[in-house]
Design an enzyme around this catalytic site. Sequence first.
Site, mmCIF file in Angstrom:
data_model
loop_
_atom_site.group_PDB
_atom_site.id
_atom_site.type_symbol
_atom_site.label_atom_id
_atom_site.label_comp_id
_atom_site.label_asym_id
_atom_site.label_seq_id
_atom_site.Cartn_x
_atom_site.Cartn_y
_atom_site.Cartn_z
ATOM 1 N N ASP A 73 94.495 82.782 172.831
ATOM 2 C CA ASP A 73 93.544 83.844 172.503
ATOM 3 C C ASP A 73 92.511 84.041 173.606
ATOM 4 O O ASP A 73 92.429 83.251 174.548
ATOM 5 C CB ASP A 73 92.847 83.549 171.154
ATOM 6 C CG ASP A 73 92.391 82.099 171.021
ATOM 7 O OD1 ASP A 73 92.315 81.399 172.038
ATOM 8 O OD2 ASP A 73 92.110 81.682 169.885
ATOM 9 N N ASN A 142 87.452 76.153 159.012
ATOM 10 C CA ASN A 142 87.913 76.927 157.852
ATOM 11 C C ASN A 142 89.434 77.040 157.818
ATOM 12 O O ASN A 142 89.982 77.833 157.063
ATOM 13 C CB ASN A 142 87.285 78.335 157.873
ATOM 14 C CG ASN A 142 87.682 79.121 159.114
ATOM 15 O OD1 ASN A 142 88.458 78.645 159.947
ATOM 16 N ND2 ASN A 142 87.170 80.327 159.239
ATOM 17 N N HIS A 144 91.329 77.945 160.453
ATOM 18 C CA HIS A 144 91.913 78.946 161.343
ATOM 19 C C HIS A 144 92.712 78.291 162.468
ATOM 20 O O HIS A 144 92.447 77.161 162.867
ATOM 21 C CB HIS A 144 90.865 79.940 161.881
ATOM 22 C CG HIS A 144 89.933 79.427 162.921
ATOM 23 N ND1 HIS A 144 88.622 79.864 163.019
ATOM 24 C CD2 HIS A 144 90.078 78.540 163.936
ATOM 25 C CE1 HIS A 144 88.040 79.271 164.034
ATOM 26 N NE2 HIS A 144 88.892 78.459 164.609
ATOM 27 N N GLU A 149 91.806 84.069 161.152
ATOM 28 C CA GLU A 149 90.844 83.605 160.159
ATOM 29 C C GLU A 149 91.456 83.714 158.761
ATOM 30 O O GLU A 149 92.409 84.470 158.562
ATOM 31 C CB GLU A 149 89.580 84.474 160.226
ATOM 32 C CG GLU A 149 88.900 84.496 161.579
ATOM 33 C CD GLU A 149 88.209 83.173 161.935
ATOM 34 O OE1 GLU A 149 88.175 82.255 161.104
ATOM 35 O OE2 GLU A 149 87.710 83.069 163.070
HETATM 36 C C1 F6R Z 1 91.133 77.935 170.693
HETATM 37 C C2 F6R Z 1 91.328 78.445 169.342
HETATM 38 C C3 F6R Z 1 90.600 77.914 168.145
HETATM 39 C C4 F6R Z 1 90.222 76.436 168.224
HETATM 40 C C5 F6R Z 1 89.499 75.979 166.969
HETATM 41 C C6 F6R Z 1 88.997 74.556 167.096
HETATM 42 O O1 F6R Z 1 91.935 78.616 171.636
HETATM 43 O O2 F6R Z 1 92.076 79.347 169.192
HETATM 44 O O3 F6R Z 1 91.406 78.138 167.006
HETATM 45 O O4 F6R Z 1 91.377 75.673 168.425
HETATM 46 O O5 F6R Z 1 88.418 76.824 166.689
HETATM 47 O O6 F6R Z 1 88.004 74.527 168.072
HETATM 48 P P1 F6R Z 1 87.355 73.169 168.569
HETATM 49 O O7 F6R Z 1 88.426 72.410 169.280
HETATM 50 O O8 F6R Z 1 86.239 73.593 169.505
HETATM 51 O O9 F6R Z 1 86.868 72.460 167.346
#
Ligand code: F6R
Length: 248
Positions: A73, A142, A144, A149
């Site tokens: 992303d 959450n 995701h 989301e």
């Molecule tokens: C990153 C992404 C997000 C993260 C998720 C966890 O490219 O797409 O889904 O993997 O938000 O983030 P961290 O590792 O910062 O807790």
Amino acid sequence: MTKTNSMNVIITKDYDEMSLRAAQIMADAINETPNGCFGFATGSTPVGMYKALIDMHLAGKVDFSGLTTFNLDEYYPIQKDNDQSYDFFMRDNLFNHVNLDKSRMNIPNGETDDPVACCRAYEQAIEACGGIEMQLLGLGLNGHIGFNEPTAEGFSRATNLVDLTDSTIQANKRFFETEADVPKKAMTMGIKTIMHAKKVLMIVSGASKAEIVNTLINGPITPLVPASVLQLHHDVTIVLDKDAASAL
Ligand code: F6R
């Protein structure tokens, strides 16, 4: 679709061991398919794993020269040279330190004028490369994955432009000067894109994610917990540290 029950859950003692273990799994996959397409993620969780991959590369144990990469992303809109862009993150944390041919590094283009067409082209590029050998994922609080989301909508989306939820904007504002600087949209691989990867490798660290880890592995499969869809994937490895595994 039926549950495959084939999630391979590995519990490690701490963040460092989780990072090393995941780096080894990814390095083995790269060595098996050195000309394959590999999917990468950003966020705080993979930073240690990327450091371990750089060390392995410097020790001659993994070679990135034949790879094509696709990131999950990118914010929209954002300039590539903004130090909060995922483009910047990947160069800084991994790609500048290994022998990847950057012309084969793919990250949704946060600078495009036409994000919808960009998402479509991104999905086509993933298909054209024959599919992703291994997709790395982190896990949102959450549930995701990518910027997918919780929603009532289902699991059918390919790469697409999404509005960031208020909770994600709040969670990410610490990285920007002001909340107003946080981009309000993102381009993300969809759940469908992620589910097409041949292998999925998820890493999760910390007690704050213990409940959602348990829900994703043992709870019902629902788009309200996007990561629960991984119960339907035939080849998922989840590497947890002890704290993230504490509610299992
Ligand atoms: C990153 C992404 C997000 C993260 C998720 C966890 O490219 O797409 O889904 O993997 O938000 O983030 P961290 O590792 O910062 O807790």
